[in-house]
Design a protein around this motif. Structure first.
Motif, PDB file in Angstrom:
ATOM      1  N   LYS A 192      -5.671   8.985  -1.039  1.00  0.00           N
ATOM      2  CA  LYS A 192      -5.206   8.532  -2.560  1.00  0.00           C
ATOM      3  C   LYS A 192      -4.391   7.402  -2.424  1.00  0.00           C
ATOM      4  O   LYS A 192      -3.325   7.294  -2.864  1.00  0.00           O
ATOM      5  N   LEU A 193      -4.824   6.280  -1.713  1.00  0.00           N
ATOM      6  CA  LEU A 193      -3.920   4.878  -1.389  1.00  0.00           C
ATOM      7  C   LEU A 193      -3.946   4.031  -2.808  1.00  0.00           C
ATOM      8  O   LEU A 193      -5.039   3.946  -3.311  1.00  0.00           O
ATOM      9  N   LEU A 194      -2.855   3.669  -3.045  1.00  0.00           N
ATOM     10  CA  LEU A 194      -2.828   2.676  -4.093  1.00  0.00           C
ATOM     11  C   LEU A 194      -2.297   1.214  -3.650  1.00  0.00           C
ATOM     12  O   LEU A 194      -1.458   1.360  -2.591  1.00  0.00           O
ATOM     13  N   PHE A 195      -2.766   0.099  -4.273  1.00  0.00           N
ATOM     14  CA  PHE A 195      -2.768  -0.923  -3.679  1.00  0.00           C
ATOM     15  C   PHE A 195      -2.009  -1.723  -4.941  1.00  0.00           C
ATOM     16  O   PHE A 195      -2.267  -1.649  -6.101  1.00  0.00           O
ATOM     17  N   ALA A 196      -1.043  -2.540  -4.547  1.00  0.00           N
ATOM     18  CA  ALA A 196      -0.251  -3.344  -5.449  1.00  0.00           C
ATOM     19  C   ALA A 196      -1.086  -4.704  -5.838  1.00  0.00           C
ATOM     20  O   ALA A 196      -1.821  -5.118  -5.025  1.00  0.00           O
ATOM     21  N   ALA A 197      -0.864  -5.057  -7.326  1.00  0.00           N
ATOM     22  CA  ALA A 197      -1.225  -6.342  -7.327  1.00  0.00           C
ATOM     23  C   ALA A 197      -0.650  -7.482  -6.558  1.00  0.00           C
ATOM     24  O   ALA A 197       0.490  -7.339  -6.379  1.00  0.00           O
ATOM     25  N   ASP A 198      -1.550  -8.237  -6.215  1.00  0.00           N
ATOM     26  CA  ASP A 198      -0.928  -9.470  -5.353  1.00  0.00           C
ATOM     27  C   ASP A 198      -0.511 -10.581  -6.483  1.00  0.00           C
ATOM     28  O   ASP A 198      -0.962 -10.585  -7.729  1.00  0.00           O
ATOM     29  N   LEU A 199       0.564 -11.107  -6.125  1.00  0.00           N
ATOM     30  CA  LEU A 199       1.403 -11.996  -7.091  1.00  0.00           C
ATOM     31  C   LEU A 199       1.264 -13.744  -6.978  1.00  0.00           C
ATOM     32  O   LEU A 199       1.460 -14.066  -6.063  1.00  0.00           O
ATOM     33  N   VAL A 200       0.731 -14.285  -7.832  1.00  0.00           N
ATOM     34  CA  VAL A 200       0.007 -15.691  -7.594  1.00  0.00           C
ATOM     35  C   VAL A 200       0.723 -16.225  -8.846  1.00  0.00           C
ATOM     36  O   VAL A 200       0.501 -16.048 -10.065  1.00  0.00           O
ATOM     37  N   VAL A 256       0.799  -1.171  -0.216  1.00  0.00           N
ATOM     38  CA  VAL A 256      -0.058  -0.167  -0.050  1.00  0.00           C
ATOM     39  C   VAL A 256       0.916   1.216  -0.102  1.00  0.00           C
ATOM     40  O   VAL A 256       1.893   1.229   0.631  1.00  0.00           O
ATOM     41  N   THR A 257       0.611   2.108  -0.810  1.00  0.00           N
ATOM     42  CA  THR A 257       1.393   3.487  -0.853  1.00  0.00           C
ATOM     43  C   THR A 257       0.377   4.538  -1.282  1.00  0.00           C
ATOM     44  O   THR A 257      -0.668   4.259  -1.862  1.00  0.00           O
ATOM     45  N   ARG A 258       1.094   5.832  -1.136  1.00  0.00           N
ATOM     46  CA  ARG A 258       0.093   7.030  -1.675  1.00  0.00           C
ATOM     47  C   ARG A 258       0.522   7.193  -3.243  1.00  0.00           C
ATOM     48  O   ARG A 258       1.564   7.035  -3.786  1.00  0.00           O
ATOM     49  N   SER A 259      -0.507   7.542  -3.766  1.00  0.00           N
ATOM     50  CA  SER A 259      -0.480   7.936  -5.324  1.00  0.00           C
ATOM     51  C   SER A 259      -0.117   9.382  -5.350  1.00  0.00           C
ATOM     52  O   SER A 259      -0.641  10.654  -4.869  1.00  0.00           O
ATOM     53  N   GLU A 260       1.431   9.489  -5.714  1.00  0.00           N
ATOM     54  CA  GLU A 260       1.936  10.977  -5.782  1.00  0.00           C
ATOM     55  C   GLU A 260       2.349  11.250  -7.351  1.00  0.00           C
ATOM     56  O   GLU A 260       2.524  12.376  -7.943  1.00  0.00           O
ATOM     57  N   ILE A 261       2.618  10.017  -8.002  1.00  0.00           N
ATOM     58  CA  ILE A 261       2.824  10.324  -9.650  1.00  0.00           C
ATOM     59  C   ILE A 261       1.933   9.243 -10.185  1.00  0.00           C
ATOM     60  O   ILE A 261       2.185   8.095 -10.523  1.00  0.00           O
ATOM     61  N   GLY A 262       0.868   9.942 -10.743  1.00  0.00           N
ATOM     62  CA  GLY A 262      -0.041   8.896 -11.366  1.00  0.00           C
ATOM     63  C   GLY A 262      -0.487   7.698 -10.501  1.00  0.00           C
ATOM     64  O   GLY A 262      -0.447   7.756  -9.350  1.00  0.00           O
ATOM     65  N   THR A 263      -0.991   6.682 -11.190  1.00  0.00           N
ATOM     66  CA  THR A 263      -1.868   5.672 -10.563  1.00  0.00           C
ATOM     67  C   THR A 263      -1.168   4.215 -10.800  1.00  0.00           C
ATOM     68  O   THR A 263      -1.472   3.203 -10.192  1.00  0.00           O
ATOM     69  N   ASP A 264       0.206   4.163 -11.261  1.00  0.00           N
ATOM     70  CA  ASP A 264       1.028   3.080 -11.024  1.00  0.00           C
ATOM     71  C   ASP A 264       1.737   2.727  -9.829  1.00  0.00           C
ATOM     72  O   ASP A 264       2.436   3.646  -9.235  1.00  0.00           O
ATOM     73  N   PHE A 265       1.498   1.543  -9.288  1.00  0.00           N
ATOM     74  CA  PHE A 265       1.884   1.237  -7.712  1.00  0.00           C
ATOM     75  C   PHE A 265       3.288   1.397  -8.018  1.00  0.00           C
ATOM     76  O   PHE A 265       4.037   2.103  -7.087  1.00  0.00           O
ATOM     77  N   ALA A 266       4.168   0.549  -8.732  1.00  0.00           N
ATOM     78  CA  ALA A 266       5.504   0.565  -8.732  1.00  0.00           C
ATOM     79  C   ALA A 266       6.391   1.783  -9.008  1.00  0.00           C
ATOM     80  O   ALA A 266       7.368   2.211  -8.300  1.00  0.00           O
ATOM     81  N   THR A 267       5.649   2.787  -9.895  1.00  0.00           N
ATOM     82  CA  THR A 267       6.405   3.872 -10.031  1.00  0.00           C
ATOM     83  C   THR A 267       6.249   4.805  -8.906  1.00  0.00           C
ATOM     84  O   THR A 267       7.477   5.384  -8.562  1.00  0.00           O
ATOM     85  N   ASN A 268       5.285   4.798  -8.087  1.00  0.00           N
ATOM     86  CA  ASN A 268       5.094   5.458  -6.856  1.00  0.00           C
ATOM     87  C   ASN A 268       6.200   5.064  -5.930  1.00  0.00           C
ATOM     88  O   ASN A 268       6.899   5.900  -5.165  1.00  0.00           O
ATOM     89  N   GLN A 269       6.179   3.710  -5.751  1.00  0.00           N
ATOM     90  CA  GLN A 269       7.017   3.140  -4.440  1.00  0.00           C
ATOM     91  C   GLN A 269       8.432   3.451  -4.990  1.00  0.00           C
ATOM     92  O   GLN A 269       9.381   3.505  -4.263  1.00  0.00           O
TER      93      GLN A 269
END
Length: 345
Positions: A275-283, A204-217
């Motif tokens: 404006k929290l973003l959630f990462a995709a779970d990996l399975v 979980v992270t904040r949306s600061e640069i668009g909506t892509d989780f990895a980019t923000n992290q």
């Protein structure tokens, strides 16, 4: 793998320690058994979530103290303890005691600010002082200073036959160098760097640069490393939900995929006022997950991981998942068991 081609340094997992409220001992015992199994598999660390008025771990301190008597090598941490729900002085005593019992294997992680779901237990926690409590970063720094040996009183006193020290007791040398901060924003990442904390990132992270989780992290980790006075010694952990299926039964895999599918709708959608973003779970198989991680911008700058175990699975599911993590996924990421000391870099 990390940008310079290094293999994954440390392999860890994170658990909420769910339990049946009608049988809480069984659930806590199962969590301890998972930690014991992880140590036998070679995991470098096990991390405990911190929950209040939920059917999960409310007292990581007590659970880690129990685990100290059943393990000898694996590092134990919290991800994270909300400092706003704690008294810094008492917590410094408790965690130093646990670190002594663990032989310097403790890695406490924290958050500051108003604790999550604080409204549910505010009146029970601070019935008379809620309006006066300060949940800011200063509260966490007070804890850090006590752990590193800053004085409680200026002069050591003796009152009758009782002797008093000037610092919190016990003191556990090195514990102050193993404190972590859970980040979800660039501001908090920079604060952690400037104040000597290692960095815990999560799913979980904040949306600061668009909506892509990895980019923000990734941007937050980059800001952390840039602000850190000694980036070569900084530790950065990533905590995505990861479910390898290599040795899962067909029934297990079907449940795992249904779990991930049920949470997929929140990915890429900023939620709430934060404006929290959630990462995709990996399975998937370990090979498939390793490929996805190597392409993940956040993982590329992490030195270690604390893969989050999903909520509400059965004991045999967790046993299969952590076994596949250690025996399949970790090696696919270049990790080798027992190559890094648990107490430091």
């Amino acid at each position: 793998m990390p940008l310079d081609g290094r293999p994954l340094e440390r392999l860890g997992f994170l658990t909420i320690g769910s339990f049946d409220p009608a049988r809480p001992r069984l659930g806590h015992e199962e969590t301890l058994r998972v930690i014991e199994r992880a140590e036998a598999l070679g995991f470098d660390s096990a991390w405990l979530r911190h929950r209040h008025v939920q059917h999960g771990i409310s007292s990581p301190v007590a659970l880690m103290a129990a685990a100290s008597q059943r393990t000898s090598r694996i590092a134990l941490g919290t991800a994270v303890t909300p400092i706003g729900a704690e008294n810094p002085f008492r917590l410094a005593e408790d965690l130093a005691t646990v670190d002594v019992l663990l032989g310097a294997r403790l890695n406490p992680g924290f958050s500051s600010g108003t604790p999550m779901h604080y409204d549910l237990y505010r009146d029970a926690l601070y019935p008379d002082t809620a309006e006066q409590e300060d949940f800011g970063d200063a509260r966490l720094l007070r804890f850090r200073d006590l752990v590193r040996g800053d004085p409680v009183v200026e002069v050591a006193e003796q009152r009758g036959i009782e002797e008093f020290a000037t610092t919190v007791q016990p003191q556990s040398p090195g514990l102050a160098d193993r404190l972590w901060y859970g980040t979800g924003s660039t501001r908090s990442a920079v604060w952690a760097a400037r104040n000597g904390f290692h960095l815990l990132t999560s799913s979980v992270t904040r949306s600061e640069i668009g909506t892509d989780f990895a980019t923000n992290q990734r941007a937050q980790v980059d800001a952390y490393l840039e602000a850190h006075p000694s980036p070569a010694t900084a530790r950065v952990s990533q905590g995505l939900v990861v479910i390898p299926t290599d040795t899962a039964t067909p029934e297990q895999e079907a449940r795992y995929r249904a779990y991930v599918e049920g949470r997929a709708g929140r990915v890429g959608v900023p939620m709430g006022p934060g404006k929290l973003l959630f990462a995709a779970d990996l399975v998937g198989t370990s090979a498939e997950i390793a490929d996805r991680l190597r392409a993940d911008a956040g993982y590329q700058v992490a030195t270690e991981v604390a893969f989050a175990l999903p909520f509400s699975f059965e004991a045999e599911d967790y046993a299969q998942i952590i076994t596949d993590m250690a025996e399949r996924l970790g090696p696919a990421l270049g990790w080798a068991r027992g190559t890094v000391a648990t107490t430091g870099r």
